[in-house]
Design an enzyme around this catalytic site. Structure first.
Site, mmCIF file in Angstrom:
data_model
loop_
_atom_site.group_PDB
_atom_site.id
_atom_site.type_symbol
_atom_site.label_atom_id
_atom_site.label_comp_id
_atom_site.label_asym_id
_atom_site.label_seq_id
_atom_site.Cartn_x
_atom_site.Cartn_y
_atom_site.Cartn_z
ATOM 1 N N SER A 217 0.848 -1.182 0.000
ATOM 2 C CA SER A 217 0.000 0.000 0.000
ATOM 3 C C SER A 217 0.887 1.236 0.000
ATOM 4 O O SER A 217 1.661 1.444 0.942
ATOM 5 C CB SER A 217 -0.910 -0.027 1.236
ATOM 6 O OG SER A 217 -1.734 1.107 1.264
ATOM 7 N N GLY A 219 -0.098 4.527 -0.219
ATOM 8 C CA GLY A 219 -0.828 5.751 0.066
ATOM 9 C C GLY A 219 -1.541 6.278 -1.168
ATOM 10 O O GLY A 219 -2.217 5.531 -1.889
ATOM 11 N N GLY A 222 -1.470 4.481 -4.564
ATOM 12 C CA GLY A 222 -2.198 3.242 -4.816
ATOM 13 C C GLY A 222 -1.497 1.999 -4.327
ATOM 14 O O GLY A 222 -0.848 2.005 -3.284
ATOM 15 N N GLY A 248 -6.272 1.046 4.837
ATOM 16 C CA GLY A 248 -5.510 -0.171 4.565
ATOM 17 C C GLY A 248 -6.310 -1.425 4.849
ATOM 18 O O GLY A 248 -6.131 -2.458 4.184
ATOM 19 N N ASP A 249 -7.206 -1.349 5.828
ATOM 20 C CA ASP A 249 -8.049 -2.499 6.148
ATOM 21 C C ASP A 249 -9.043 -2.767 5.013
ATOM 22 O O ASP A 249 -9.379 -3.919 4.729
ATOM 23 C CB ASP A 249 -8.792 -2.252 7.457
ATOM 24 C CG ASP A 249 -7.844 -1.924 8.595
ATOM 25 O OD1 ASP A 249 -6.707 -2.442 8.587
ATOM 26 O OD2 ASP A 249 -8.216 -1.133 9.478
#
Length: 309
Positions: A217, A219, A222, A248-249
């Site tokens: 990830s 930020g 992408g 992120g989850d």
């Protein structure tokens, strides 16, 4: 059924203030309260996508009772949390309405005894054979062995169940060595694991260390994926402002749902990227703006190529 594991569950509190300034008092304009911890956030997004989900991990004390009471209101979600004598932690997110920035305060979590850890392992071993996939998410509370995730990965793989790992530090390093099907670090976690700050090189190195697929990830830039099937980058159409807690989850939820639905990697990455951006636009972690998600899903750009057969 998908199983999410949150060893360090939380009660997430989000405060909105007009402008956050140090050393002053603030008038809170809005408060939201939700069950939290990475795996619970993942589970709520999966449930909203129409998947049946079982959640397990630890819960305790008055805060833990609030978490469990609120979980009963989530359709499609089964509570299999294991009780501990300590009290479930709280997290506090303070969102500045002017800048859109969020300040996060996270409590450490209750100390888990060896007997409580053994009780969880037994419960986990009973749950795993009946699920389609497992997500192991978040930090380890005090008292839980640093190699805990590695052991849980081996249990899932022995049962033939694919497993995704989303953690950091030593728990990530040991977990990767147990060969999870997917790991989802952010850029800092990936650099700490591999020693490389170049994402493409770092994802390749993480695969050499044992992960079968790595989705980093990055930020606002992408997602970057390195898998046995190929390598891809998924980019959102625009940078969104809001509360990044839980973004992120939502990536994990997108990847897991794509896995159990047997979607190709580009479609999984598109879903995960759109869900992440739509979560930033929602008021609390574990939720996403559905209209924004559907719009963003059509606008995500995925580039890359499949590996040669």
């Amino acid at each position: 059924m998908i199983l999410t594991v949150t060893l360090n569950t939380a009660l997430d509190l989000t405060y909105r203030v007009r402008s956050l300034r140090p050393h002053t008092s603030h008038q809170v304009t809005e408060v939201t309260e939700r069950p939290g911890g990475k795996g619970l956030n993942v589970a709520r997004v999966l449930a909203a996508l129409g998947h049946e989900v079982t959640v397990t991990g630890f819960t305790g004390g008055a805060t833990g009772r609030i978490v469990q009471d609120q979980l009963t209101a989530v359709p499609g979600l089964v509570d299999a949390l294991v009780p501990v004598t300590g009290t479930t932690r709280r997290t506090v997110a303070v969102m500045d309405e002017v800048t859109g920035d969020t300040t996060q305060l996270n409590e450490p979590g209750p100390t888990v005894t060896s007997a409580e850890w053994s009780a969880f392992q037994e419960a986990y071993e009973d749950l795993v054979p009946s699920v389609a996939a497992v997500a192991l998410c978040g930090s380890l509370p005090p008292g839980v062995p640093v190699g805990a995730y590695a052991g849980l990965i081996r249990t899932a793989k022995a049962a033939g169940v694919p497993v995704l790992l989303d953690t950091s530090g030593e728990a990530l390093r040991r977990g990767v060595a147990a060969r999870p099907d997917i790991v989802k670090p952010n850029a800092d976690e990936l650099a700490e694991l591999t020693g490389s700050h170049e994402p493409l090189r770092a994802t390749r190195d993480a695969r050499r260390r044992g992960a079968q697929a790595v989705v980093a990830s990055l930020g606002k830039e992408g997602l970057l994926a390195a898998t046995a099937e190929g390598r891809w980058r998924a980019t959102p159409p625009t940078h969104v402002h809001g509360n990044p807690t839980g973004a992120g989850d939502s990536v994990v939820a997108g990847l897991l749902s794509g896995l159990v639905e047997q979607l190709p990697w580009p479609a999984r990455l598109s879903r995960a990227t759109a869900l992440s951006a739509a979560t930033v636009l929602a008021p609390a972690a574990g939720e996403f703006d559905r209209a924004a998600y559907e719009e963003l899903l059509e606008q995500v750009t995925v580039t890359g190529e499949a590996s040669a057969a």
